[in-house]
Design a protein around this motif. Structure first.
Motif, PDB file in Angstrom:
ATOM      1  N   SER A  30       0.840  -1.201   0.000  1.00 24.46           N
ATOM      2  CA  SER A  30       0.000   0.000   0.000  1.00 24.46           C
ATOM      3  C   SER A  30       0.874   1.249   0.000  1.00 24.46           C
ATOM      4  N   ASN A  31       0.299   2.364  -0.439  1.00 23.67           N
ATOM      5  CA  ASN A  31       1.035   3.633  -0.443  1.00 23.67           C
ATOM      6  C   ASN A  31       1.485   4.009   0.964  1.00 23.67           C
ATOM      7  N   ARG A  32       0.606   3.789   1.941  1.00 24.53           N
ATOM      8  CA  ARG A  32       0.908   4.151   3.314  1.00 24.53           C
ATOM      9  C   ARG A  32       2.106   3.367   3.848  1.00 24.53           C
ATOM     10  N   SER A  33       2.146   2.067   3.579  1.00 24.99           N
ATOM     11  CA  SER A  33       3.250   1.231   4.061  1.00 24.99           C
ATOM     12  C   SER A  33       4.567   1.614   3.376  1.00 24.99           C
ATOM     13  N   ILE A  34       4.497   2.010   2.101  1.00 17.53           N
ATOM     14  CA  ILE A  34       5.698   2.439   1.378  1.00 17.53           C
ATOM     15  C   ILE A  34       6.222   3.761   1.936  1.00 17.53           C
ATOM     16  N   ILE A  35       5.306   4.692   2.212  1.00 16.13           N
ATOM     17  CA  ILE A  35       5.706   5.983   2.791  1.00 16.13           C
ATOM     18  C   ILE A  35       6.396   5.786   4.137  1.00 16.13           C
ATOM     19  N   LEU A  36       5.810   4.941   4.981  1.00 18.11           N
ATOM     20  CA  LEU A  36       6.398   4.660   6.294  1.00 18.11           C
ATOM     21  C   LEU A  36       7.770   4.001   6.142  1.00 18.11           C
ATOM     22  N   PHE A  37       7.875   3.065   5.202  1.00 18.96           N
ATOM     23  CA  PHE A  37       9.137   2.374   4.918  1.00 18.96           C
ATOM     24  C   PHE A  37      10.224   3.365   4.490  1.00 18.96           C
ATOM     25  N   LEU A  38       9.896   4.269   3.577  1.00 15.13           N
ATOM     26  CA  LEU A  38      10.867   5.244   3.079  1.00 15.13           C
ATOM     27  C   LEU A  38      11.256   6.251   4.153  1.00 15.13           C
ATOM     28  N   ASN A  39      10.298   6.668   4.979  1.00 17.17           N
ATOM     29  CA  ASN A  39      10.608   7.593   6.077  1.00 17.17           C
ATOM     30  C   ASN A  39      11.559   6.964   7.083  1.00 17.17           C
ATOM     31  N   ASN A  40      11.327   5.697   7.374  1.00 15.54           N
ATOM     32  CA  ASN A  40      12.234   4.979   8.287  1.00 15.54           C
ATOM     33  C   ASN A  40      13.641   4.880   7.704  1.00 15.54           C
ATOM     34  N   LEU A  41      13.717   4.656   6.393  1.00 21.45           N
ATOM     35  CA  LEU A  41      15.015   4.568   5.736  1.00 21.45           C
ATOM     36  C   LEU A  41      15.737   5.919   5.722  1.00 21.45           C
ATOM     37  N   LYS A  42      14.995   6.996   5.476  1.00 22.33           N
ATOM     38  CA  LYS A  42      15.601   8.335   5.468  1.00 22.33           C
ATOM     39  C   LYS A  42      16.153   8.686   6.842  1.00 22.33           C
ATOM     40  N   TRP A  43      15.378   8.399   7.886  1.00 21.31           N
ATOM     41  CA  TRP A  43      15.842   8.670   9.235  1.00 21.31           C
ATOM     42  C   TRP A  43      17.052   7.811   9.583  1.00 21.31           C
ATOM     43  N   GLN A  44      17.026   6.548   9.165  1.00 25.44           N
ATOM     44  CA  GLN A  44      18.152   5.651   9.403  1.00 25.44           C
ATOM     45  C   GLN A  44      19.406   6.144   8.687  1.00 25.44           C
ATOM     46  N   ASP A  45      19.269   6.576   7.431  1.00 24.39           N
ATOM     47  CA  ASP A  45      20.417   7.096   6.671  1.00 24.39           C
ATOM     48  C   ASP A  45      21.003   8.336   7.335  1.00 24.39           C
TER      49      ASP A  45
ATOM     50  N   SER B 124      24.716   8.481   8.979  1.00 22.28           N
ATOM     51  CA  SER B 124      25.731   9.375   8.439  1.00 22.28           C
ATOM     52  C   SER B 124      26.348  10.277   9.501  1.00 22.28           C
ATOM     53  N   TYR B 125      25.513  10.814  10.395  1.00 25.13           N
ATOM     54  CA  TYR B 125      25.990  11.833  11.332  1.00 25.13           C
ATOM     55  C   TYR B 125      26.272  11.324  12.743  1.00 25.13           C
ATOM     56  N   ILE B 126      25.892  10.093  13.040  1.00 23.17           N
ATOM     57  CA  ILE B 126      26.150   9.572  14.384  1.00 23.17           C
ATOM     58  C   ILE B 126      26.931   8.269  14.327  1.00 23.17           C
ATOM     59  N   TYR B 127      26.311   7.223  13.751  1.00 20.50           N
ATOM     60  CA  TYR B 127      26.906   5.898  13.835  1.00 20.50           C
ATOM     61  C   TYR B 127      28.169   5.760  12.995  1.00 20.50           C
ATOM     62  N   ASP B 128      28.207   6.395  11.801  1.00 23.82           N
ATOM     63  CA  ASP B 128      29.417   6.325  10.981  1.00 23.82           C
ATOM     64  C   ASP B 128      30.595   6.998  11.682  1.00 23.82           C
ATOM     65  N   ILE B 129      30.302   8.117  12.375  1.00 18.04           N
ATOM     66  CA  ILE B 129      31.372   8.841  13.062  1.00 18.04           C
ATOM     67  C   ILE B 129      31.851   8.053  14.274  1.00 18.04           C
ATOM     68  N   LYS B 130      30.909   7.438  14.995  1.00 18.31           N
ATOM     69  CA  LYS B 130      31.289   6.615  16.143  1.00 18.31           C
ATOM     70  C   LYS B 130      32.094   5.397  15.683  1.00 18.31           C
ATOM     71  N   SER B 131      31.700   4.832  14.534  1.00 18.22           N
ATOM     72  CA  SER B 131      32.444   3.697  13.978  1.00 18.22           C
ATOM     73  C   SER B 131      33.840   4.136  13.553  1.00 18.22           C
ATOM     74  N   PHE B 132      33.911   5.340  12.960  1.00 21.99           N
ATOM     75  CA  PHE B 132      35.209   5.884  12.554  1.00 21.99           C
ATOM     76  C   PHE B 132      36.104   6.071  13.768  1.00 21.99           C
ATOM     77  N   TYR B 133      35.523   6.623  14.835  1.00 26.32           N
ATOM     78  CA  TYR B 133      36.285   6.895  16.055  1.00 26.32           C
ATOM     79  C   TYR B 133      36.828   5.607  16.664  1.00 26.32           C
ATOM     80  N   SER B 134      36.024   4.547  16.645  1.00 28.37           N
ATOM     81  CA  SER B 134      36.460   3.264  17.218  1.00 28.37           C
ATOM     82  C   SER B 134      37.115   2.359  16.177  1.00 28.37           C
ATOM     83  N   GLU B 135      37.290   2.888  14.943  1.00 25.14           N
ATOM     84  CA  GLU B 135      37.918   2.157  13.836  1.00 25.14           C
ATOM     85  C   GLU B 135      37.227   0.817  13.585  1.00 25.14           C
ATOM     86  N   ARG B 136      35.920   0.913  13.450  1.00 25.16           N
ATOM     87  CA  ARG B 136      35.115  -0.261  13.102  1.00 25.16           C
ATOM     88  C   ARG B 136      34.323   0.052  11.840  1.00 25.16           C
ATOM     89  N   GLN B 137      34.023  -0.969  11.050  1.00 23.64           N
ATOM     90  CA  GLN B 137      33.234  -0.811   9.840  1.00 23.64           C
ATOM     91  C   GLN B 137      32.101  -1.830   9.841  1.00 23.64           C
TER      92      GLN B 137
END
Length: 317
Positions: A202-217, A221-234
């Motif tokens: 459904s359109n509603r389920s797709i919108i929710l799915f994409l919003n979750n992905l945008k928030w996750q991205d 990008s701004y929290i988990y990637d930097i923390k991974s960089f700091y601890s040298e983990r990938q």
């Protein structure tokens, strides 16, 4: 008496052993792709929007096309320096090739416009994988991973290959979704091609799915990637017996600091400061708390003694 586990190492130079290792690696990975490829992690993938059959076909197509890419690079005899310089272009061309093949199998005339900003999520793991497969482990720089380059575990290369396949498939579907632009178009395309996951019909389920992905991205990008960089983990994606999931590997990230913007550098500085100050602050707070507790107990004990003396005094009267 327990048996010692024998570690299988990746060949360190071009040879028959390297060729055999590559063949075995691709056969093992292909067998894995025939099993479960459901997302069993706690994170979303753009691949999740596809049904199981289509997702498996896409991932197998990526593996097949990657075999051809390795053969093409070997045939034109590129050295490791050129591969490192051209790895972004190689990856972009590869994604275009797989995308076109994917749409061709769907008998669809739709064209995916390549968005280069989606192609950088895998950092330097792609060119490391290419070097492992074409030249062997001795061509990898020292101190990039935890182990010595001449003693690279076979399973390490297997992880890099599985991660590459999943990340590539994810980018292809991400580009397709962004090209379709909105949820009605996405829903219409997926239903017409009969490739949609039943959870997102459904359109509603797709919108929710994409919003979750945008928030996750964004948080990635701004929290988990930097923390991974700091601890040298990938973070890497692997294909387990239950399905697709994530794990972390050590990866030196000294070179990546130059590409960080000011905001990310400030966050790293904050992490450094936090690690320096918080343990000392915690120790200080614990000592203060102990002192306050001791004083409180002493005061309470003295008050009880005074109260008892007052009671005894009045009783004696």
């Amino acid at each position: 008496m327990s048996k010692k586990i024998k570690i299988k190492y990746w060949p360190n130079k071009p040879s028959i052993n390297l060729n055999n290792a590559i063949v075995n690696l691709f056969i093992e990975t292909e067998k894995k792709l025939m099993l479960k490829t459901n997302n069993k992690s706690h994170q979303y993938l753009y691949l999740d929007i596809l049904n199981t059959i289509t997702r498996n076909e896409l991932l197998k197509s990526i593996l097949h096309q990657f075999k051809e890419l390795i053969l093409d690079i070997i045939e034109i005899n590129l050295n490791n320096t050129i591969i490192i310089k051209l790895h972004k272009k190689i990856r972009t061309i590869f994604i275009d090739r797989v995308s076109n093949d994917f749409l061709l199998k769907l008998k669809c005339n739709y064209a995916i416009k390549n968005n280069k900003k989606f192609n950088d999520s895998n950092n330097n793991l792609t060119d490391y994988l290419l070097i492992y497969l074409i030249f062997g482990s001795s061509y990898i720089e020292n101190n990039v991973f935890l182990f010595e380059t001449l003693y690279t575990p076979y399973n390490h290369v297997k992880i890099l290959l599985e991660n590459f396949i999943i990340q590539t498939g994810n980018i292809i579907i991400k580009q397709l979704i962004y090209n379709l632009n909105n949820s009605p178009n996405i829903n219409k395309f997926l239903k017409q091609q009969n490739i949609c996951n039943k959870l997102y019909t459904s359109n509603r389920s797709i919108i929710l799915f994409l919003n979750n992905l945008k928030w996750q991205d964004l948080t990635q990008s701004y929290i988990y990637d930097i923390k991974s960089f700091y601890s040298e983990r990938q973070k890497v994606w692997i294909i387990s017996s239950k399905g697709m999931t994530t794990q972390y590997i050590y990866l030196s990230k000294e070179k990546k600091l130059q590409s960080f913007n000011q905001m990310k550098i400030v966050f790293i500085f904050w992490l450094e400061t936090k690690d320096l100050l918080i343990p000392k602050a915690e120790k200080f707070i614990v000592q203060i708390a102990k002192y306050c507790l001791y004083c409180s107990i002493s005061l309470f004990s003295n008050l009880i003694l005074i109260l008892i003396r007052i009671i005894v005094f009045y009783l004696n009267k």
